[in-house]
Motif scaffolding. Sequence first.
Motif, short mmCIF file in Angstrom:
data_model
loop_
_atom_site.label_atom_id
_atom_site.label_comp_id
_atom_site.label_asym_id
_atom_site.label_seq_id
_atom_site.Cartn_x
_atom_site.Cartn_y
_atom_site.Cartn_z
N UNK A 20 0.86 -1.19 0.00
CA UNK A 20 0.00 0.00 0.00
C UNK A 20 0.89 1.23 0.00
N UNK A 21 0.44 2.32 -0.61
CA UNK A 21 1.21 3.56 -0.67
C UNK A 21 0.76 4.50 0.46
N UNK A 22 1.69 5.35 0.89
CA UNK A 22 1.36 6.38 1.88
C UNK A 22 1.15 5.88 3.29
N UNK A 23 1.72 4.74 3.63
CA UNK A 23 1.50 4.15 4.95
C UNK A 23 2.69 4.29 5.87
N UNK A 24 2.82 3.32 6.76
CA UNK A 24 3.92 3.27 7.71
C UNK A 24 4.80 2.08 7.33
N UNK A 25 6.11 2.31 7.29
CA UNK A 25 7.06 1.31 6.82
C UNK A 25 8.24 1.23 7.78
N UNK A 26 8.78 0.02 7.92
CA UNK A 26 9.95 -0.19 8.77
C UNK A 26 11.04 -0.88 7.97
N UNK A 27 12.23 -0.30 8.01
CA UNK A 27 13.43 -0.99 7.54
C UNK A 27 14.11 -1.48 8.81
N UNK A 28 14.00 -2.78 9.08
CA UNK A 28 14.48 -3.33 10.34
C UNK A 28 15.99 -3.48 10.40
N UNK A 29 16.65 -3.45 9.25
CA UNK A 29 18.10 -3.60 9.18
C UNK A 29 18.60 -2.67 8.07
N UNK A 95 0.71 -1.78 17.40
CA UNK A 95 0.37 -3.04 16.75
C UNK A 95 -0.59 -2.82 15.58
N UNK A 96 -0.44 -3.64 14.57
CA UNK A 96 -1.29 -3.63 13.37
C UNK A 96 -1.40 -2.26 12.71
N UNK A 97 -0.27 -1.54 12.65
CA UNK A 97 -0.27 -0.21 12.03
C UNK A 97 0.70 -0.09 10.85
N UNK A 98 1.51 -1.13 10.62
CA UNK A 98 2.60 -1.05 9.65
C UNK A 98 2.22 -1.77 8.35
N UNK A 99 2.55 -1.15 7.22
CA UNK A 99 2.25 -1.72 5.91
C UNK A 99 3.32 -2.68 5.41
N UNK A 130 5.62 -9.11 12.94
CA UNK A 130 4.34 -9.69 12.51
C UNK A 130 3.17 -9.10 13.29
N UNK A 131 3.38 -8.83 14.56
CA UNK A 131 2.34 -8.19 15.37
C UNK A 131 2.10 -6.74 14.94
N UNK A 132 3.15 -6.08 14.46
CA UNK A 132 3.03 -4.68 14.03
C UNK A 132 2.37 -4.54 12.67
N UNK A 133 2.48 -5.58 11.82
CA UNK A 133 1.87 -5.51 10.49
C UNK A 133 0.36 -5.41 10.59
N UNK A 134 -0.22 -4.55 9.76
CA UNK A 134 -1.68 -4.50 9.69
C UNK A 134 -2.15 -5.64 8.79
N UNK A 135 -3.40 -6.06 8.91
CA UNK A 135 -3.91 -7.06 7.97
C UNK A 135 -3.74 -6.54 6.54
N UNK A 136 -3.23 -7.38 5.68
CA UNK A 136 -2.91 -6.97 4.32
C UNK A 136 -1.49 -6.48 4.17
N UNK A 137 -0.77 -6.33 5.28
CA UNK A 137 0.62 -5.89 5.24
C UNK A 137 1.56 -7.02 4.86
N UNK A 138 2.80 -6.65 4.56
CA UNK A 138 3.77 -7.65 4.15
C UNK A 138 5.13 -7.43 4.78
N UNK A 139 5.88 -8.51 4.86
CA UNK A 139 7.24 -8.49 5.37
C UNK A 139 8.14 -9.14 4.33
N UNK A 140 9.29 -8.52 4.10
CA UNK A 140 10.30 -9.05 3.18
C UNK A 140 11.53 -9.43 3.99
N UNK A 141 12.00 -10.66 3.79
CA UNK A 141 13.19 -11.13 4.49
C UNK A 141 14.22 -11.54 3.45
#
Length: 192
Positions: A20-29, A95-99, A130-141
């Motif tokens: 999704x565009x315009x959301x909240x994003x985390x670069x964990x590393x 929790x559940x706020x990150x795209x 995973x707890x921070x991701x909103x439903x529909x969010x994704x994680x890349x490893x």
Amino acid sequence: MGKKSQITYWCHEIIRAQAARGGIYIDATMGKGNDTLLLCELAGDAGKVIAFDIQKMALEETEKLLKKENKVEQMGERVRLIQASHQYMDQYVNPESVDVICFNFGYLPGGDHRISTKADTSIEAIGKGLELLKPGGMMSLCIYSGGDTGVEEKERILAYLKTLHPRKYTVICNYYFNRENHPPIPVFIFKS
């Protein structure tokens, strides 16, 4: 190996296509800032990016890249570079706020190879992410398994991912099937 077959290029294309565009994003590393830069592009005028790394060199390299690309001026306080371990990301967002959350496991390219991600804190960070991701969010490893502890970390992360509930998460694990010398493993997790 061509650019389009590099793990980072491929992961960025999947993220661009799915996020999704315009959301909240985390670069964990954050490393050298390439994922942070991508997330700033996704954030646009309304989103927010938080990037973590334990090494000061990573923050300096990322800040340099973001300034070069004018992201610091464009985003201002909506982009934060934090010198801390990824296992503490839950202290900065709800929790559940990150795209999107991006991870690159291993060591900082060009940095001290004795400083690398470790299985225990990486698995803890994935769980919190995973707890921070909103439903529909994704994680890349991006799992790099070279170095002294990389193989153990890879095996433990993959074992952990196998335990994720299939109705709550879709885990797609990819392999460079015909490459030697511990090629990286791109993994995508989608939260239902």
